[in-house]
Design an enzyme around this catalytic site. Sequence first.
Site, PDB file in Angstrom:
ATOM      1  N   ASP A  52     -55.318  15.137  19.972  1.00  0.00           N
ATOM      2  CA  ASP A  52     -56.822  14.629  19.145  1.00  0.00           C
ATOM      3  C   ASP A  52     -57.121  13.416  20.696  1.00  0.00           C
ATOM      4  O   ASP A  52     -56.780  12.964  21.199  1.00  0.00           O
ATOM      5  CB  ASP A  52     -54.686  13.618  18.444  1.00  0.00           C
ATOM      6  CG  ASP A  52     -54.768  14.863  17.715  1.00  0.00           C
ATOM      7  OD1 ASP A  52     -55.461  15.518  16.683  1.00  0.00           O
ATOM      8  OD2 ASP A  52     -53.270  14.576  17.716  1.00  0.00           O
ATOM      9  N   ASP A  54     -58.856   9.800  19.966  1.00  0.00           N
ATOM     10  CA  ASP A  54     -59.529   8.370  19.128  1.00  0.00           C
ATOM     11  C   ASP A  54     -60.196   7.960  19.820  1.00  0.00           C
ATOM     12  O   ASP A  54     -59.841   7.783  21.104  1.00  0.00           O
ATOM     13  CB  ASP A  54     -58.098   7.940  19.293  1.00  0.00           C
ATOM     14  CG  ASP A  54     -56.726   8.421  18.231  1.00  0.00           C
ATOM     15  OD1 ASP A  54     -57.533   9.297  17.344  1.00  0.00           O
ATOM     16  OD2 ASP A  54     -55.995   7.930  18.691  1.00  0.00           O
ATOM     17  N   ASP A 130     -49.110  -1.215  21.516  1.00  0.00           N
ATOM     18  CA  ASP A 130     -47.674  -1.197  21.471  1.00  0.00           C
ATOM     19  C   ASP A 130     -47.352  -0.904  23.206  1.00  0.00           C
ATOM     20  O   ASP A 130     -46.768  -2.185  23.147  1.00  0.00           O
ATOM     21  CB  ASP A 130     -47.328  -0.551  20.045  1.00  0.00           C
ATOM     22  CG  ASP A 130     -47.977   0.988  20.384  1.00  0.00           C
ATOM     23  OD1 ASP A 130     -48.569   1.020  21.530  1.00  0.00           O
ATOM     24  OD2 ASP A 130     -47.441   1.831  19.828  1.00  0.00           O
TER      25      ASP A 130
END
Length: 423
Positions: A52, A54, A130
């Site tokens: 993936d 992003d 995070d």
Amino acid sequence: MKVIPRDQHCISRKNISPSALKVMARLRGQDFQAYLVGGAVRDLLLGGHPKDFDVATDATPEEVHGLFRNSRIIGRRFRIVHVRFGREIIEVTTFRGHHDGEGEARRADSGVLLRDNVYGTLEEDAVRRDLTINALYYSSGDFAVHDQVGGLADLQARLIRIIGDPHERYREDPVRMLRVVRFAAKLGFRIEQHTAAAIKEAAGLLDSIPAARLFDEILKLFLAGHGAATLKLLRRHHLLEHLFPEAEHHMARDVRAAELMAAAMASTDRRVAEDRPVTPAFILAALLWPAASLRAEQLRDRGEPPVPAMHSAAQQVIAEACHRVAIPKRFSQPMREIWELQNRLENPRGKRAAELPEQRRFRAAYDFLLLREAADEDTGGVGEWWTRFQELDAEARLREMENLEPAGGKRGRRGGRRRRSRN
């Protein structure tokens, strides 16, 4: 902001999705900033091949959507854009800003962020993420890696560290504690001292998270190929008791329950590594089996027949578990079937038992039986018998069942080689 030029890192465009490169190029062509961010940058720096990709940008969701007809805006807590290229989706997020800036942000009384559509700069976005190792940015414009929070140093030190004050970040979103554990298990990294210490005090905040969201997190924790390591960390940091309190209770008091769960996780991890299908139903069945088995035994002691006792126990245990983790019916139904088939597998008799291998849930129930035996549960050695029985043709199966009748169920079933569980 530390900028690492191309000749000082290992990321190559040939390992980046062409679709992600197209998204970044179009955004830059319209005078927006665009960076590859998060797990893709982390994994590329570790020499992996991300699945993936992003992208982070200073364009608003509406501006991104306007540039890509093949996109849609999703989310309420924080709006993002999905840009679709065939079966591949590139997730595009707008740089997040501080909560006291302009934009739309809302907190619960507990401090949990309910809505977080506050936009900012790359530097602000980095400190809002995070984990330090997930806050690295790669630009396909100058091919540099941008590091605002010391993520590269933590990556090299194999360390999981929360950005900012761990207590405050866990209050904002308690699920971050699960992410800390998940990435530590996935990467084999240590959890930084303060990041770990704050979990002990904040673990109870998970009780405020919606059950449906926790189920989504369970899938990430246990079905990504690192379930065995994840389970150990969840227990070590006292998080499992806030997800499945019954499971933690039995695992803490019965070594067989702990061994069953460890075996189920290891089996699922092997299947993931072999690119074979896995289902949450099997893992959840193992997690809650000790509770369901004990409840069924208590009902039998009160006079209920074995089959109705297990049926009632299964309903009760799953209903109680759903108060914390919302288990969809498409998974809770197979769980019940796996459990209810255990009694029939332990006591094979007659034509109906001969037809069990043709049933839809037989394979999962059989594998579950072998896990129970591996955890030293007493099934009378019936797993070996079923291993041999499956290799017989229909006529031979009926003859085998006829030979069992005088022996009275479990008696006389010996021999054969136990096959390793295949989940």
